[in-house]
Design a protein around this motif. Structure first.
Motif, PDB file in Angstrom:
ATOM      1  N   ARG A 219       0.841  -1.204  -0.090  1.00  0.00           N
ATOM      2  CA  ARG A 219       0.041  -0.227  -0.031  1.00  0.00           C
ATOM      3  C   ARG A 219       0.936   1.246  -0.103  1.00  0.00           C
ATOM      4  O   ARG A 219       0.451   2.307  -0.634  1.00  0.00           O
ATOM      5  N   THR A 220       1.933   1.308   0.752  1.00  0.00           N
ATOM      6  CA  THR A 220       2.875   2.218   0.725  1.00  0.00           C
ATOM      7  C   THR A 220       3.828   2.487  -0.115  1.00  0.00           C
ATOM      8  O   THR A 220       4.720   3.389  -0.197  1.00  0.00           O
ATOM      9  N   PRO A 222       5.950   3.101  -3.388  1.00  0.00           N
ATOM     10  CA  PRO A 222       5.819   4.287  -4.394  1.00  0.00           C
ATOM     11  C   PRO A 222       5.927   3.913  -5.817  1.00  0.00           C
ATOM     12  O   PRO A 222       5.000   4.639  -6.564  1.00  0.00           O
ATOM     13  N   LYS A 224       4.286   1.213  -6.715  1.00  0.00           N
ATOM     14  CA  LYS A 224       3.012   0.862  -6.928  1.00  0.00           C
ATOM     15  C   LYS A 224       1.938   2.214  -7.201  1.00  0.00           C
ATOM     16  O   LYS A 224       1.040   2.014  -8.053  1.00  0.00           O
ATOM     17  N   ARG A 225       2.344   3.015  -6.315  1.00  0.00           N
ATOM     18  CA  ARG A 225       1.499   4.205  -6.657  1.00  0.00           C
ATOM     19  C   ARG A 225       1.624   4.779  -7.847  1.00  0.00           C
ATOM     20  O   ARG A 225       0.818   5.176  -8.639  1.00  0.00           O
ATOM     21  N   GLN A 228      -0.098   2.637 -10.390  1.00  0.00           N
ATOM     22  CA  GLN A 228      -1.432   3.009 -10.551  1.00  0.00           C
ATOM     23  C   GLN A 228      -1.977   4.140 -11.165  1.00  0.00           C
ATOM     24  O   GLN A 228      -2.824   4.494 -11.841  1.00  0.00           O
ATOM     25  N   THR A 229      -1.089   4.985 -10.897  1.00  0.00           N
ATOM     26  CA  THR A 229      -1.214   6.560 -11.626  1.00  0.00           C
ATOM     27  C   THR A 229      -1.243   6.174 -13.203  1.00  0.00           C
ATOM     28  O   THR A 229      -1.887   6.988 -13.866  1.00  0.00           O
ATOM     29  N   SER A 283      -1.128  11.998  -6.591  1.00  0.00           N
ATOM     30  CA  SER A 283      -0.332  10.656  -6.471  1.00  0.00           C
ATOM     31  C   SER A 283       1.041  10.743  -6.386  1.00  0.00           C
ATOM     32  O   SER A 283       1.576   9.813  -5.860  1.00  0.00           O
ATOM     33  N   ASP A 284       1.549  12.045  -6.333  1.00  0.00           N
ATOM     34  CA  ASP A 284       2.795  12.131  -6.338  1.00  0.00           C
ATOM     35  C   ASP A 284       3.399  12.424  -4.892  1.00  0.00           C
ATOM     36  O   ASP A 284       3.019  13.614  -4.305  1.00  0.00           O
ATOM     37  N   SER A 285       3.912  11.675  -4.188  1.00  0.00           N
ATOM     38  CA  SER A 285       4.185  11.801  -2.550  1.00  0.00           C
ATOM     39  C   SER A 285       5.016  13.164  -2.517  1.00  0.00           C
ATOM     40  O   SER A 285       5.065  13.833  -1.462  1.00  0.00           O
TER      41      SER A 285
END
Length: 305
Positions: A219-220, A222, A224-225, A228-229, A283-285
């Motif tokens: 889930r955390t 980066p 994967k994030r 998904q984006t 979505s960009d941390s």
């Protein structure tokens, strides 16, 4: 029509502002820090979308050409050419982004793994090829575009308020349409194939982590994030592409563009470049952390006062 024009103007202004914010962010990131390879791709995509939004509404070119008293026919050809080039670049760069991410997350045992490091070093060549191809391919179309005139209106097809396409040889028109549609279908197919591959990889990771009872890492992540984006961007692009394709194909077959059709198609074309920066920002941390840091600094300043 006035209300639709207001919506279109707001869409363009909002899209340009959000894309400008992203362009500044990616530029500083590339120049100041150690950038990710996807930052280079996203920076180009952001720049392309700014130009696409502006030329789509014919805002800055109209002001420039108006002040320089440049011929309407030249203005029409230039605007039409830039719009077609930027549309093609948007599709190619989005396709490159999805392929790059598919290669990046591919396991070391897969066939794509051998291209992982090669693709990072060859990005500049990919950019040169994509830009060169789109600039050259779309140059043939400017000969059939020109300023709209009241003479022989039935032989012209309006593509903007002041610009139209003139009749061309049936074989040439069929050839250009066939090549253009073939390229578009190929790129959309590559996007969908890479997206399906990405979904399969993510599903396998999910099952492995379930087996290891470690949900939090996925889930955390980066990676994967970011994946998904890109998947979300591809879905948006493909949906908007087919809606635009249906509208434009119907208009070409009927050889007729009405004011409402033009406005609706312009709205559809602007959805992807307007939505893209919102998806990327949310979505960009790095951007989220930057905004939080700025908020905390402002809070401290006001607290001291």
């Amino acid at each position: 029509m006035s209300s639709l024009r207001i919506v279109l103007n707001f869409q363009v202004e909002f899209g340009v502002l959000t894309n400008l914010f992203l362009l500044v962010f990616y530029t500083f990131t590339i120049l100041s820090y150690r950038p990710k390879p996807t930052d280079m791709i996203s920076c180009q995509l952001t720049f392309i979308h700014i130009v696409l939004l502006l030329t789509g509404m014919d805002i800055w070119l109209r002001d420039i050409f108006g002040s320089l008293n440049i011929d309407n026919d030249f203005k029409c050809k230039t605007t039409f050419y830039i719009t077609r080039v930027m549309r093609g670049l948007s599709m190619c760069i989005t396709c490159l982004l999805s392929v790059f991410q598919a290669v990046t997350i591919s396991p070391s045992s897969s066939l794509l793994a051998r291209f992982k490091y090669k693709l990072k070093h060859d990005l500049i060549y990919a950019f040169l090829f994509i830009w060169s191809f789109n600039l050259l391919f779309n140059s043939t179309r400017i000969f059939y575009a020109g300023a709209f005139t009241n003479v022989s209106e039935t032989n012209q097809m309006k593509v903007t308020k002041f610009c139209s396409l003139f009749p061309m040889n049936y074989i040439i028109r069929a050839l250009i349409l066939t090549v253009a549609i073939s390229i578009d279908l190929f790129l959309v197919g590559v996007m969908l194939a890479s997206s399906v591959y990405i979904v399969i990889i993510l599903f396998r990771h999910q099952r492995q982590l379930k087996h290891l009872h470690s949900h939090s890492h996925l889930r955390t992540s980066p990676e994967k994030r970011a994946t998904q984006t890109i998947l979300l961007l591809v879905v948006f692009f493909v949906v908007m592409y087919w809606v635009d394709f249906i509208i434009s194909s119907t208009a070409v077959l009927l050889w007729m563009y009405g004011p409402v059709t033009l406005s609706v198609q312009q709205f559809v074309m602007n959805v992807y470049p307007t939505i893209t920066p919102l998806v990327q920002i949310s979505s960009d941390s790095r951007i989220i952390n930057m905004v939080k840091h700025m908020q905390s600094m402002c809070h401290q300043i006001f607290k001291k006062r």
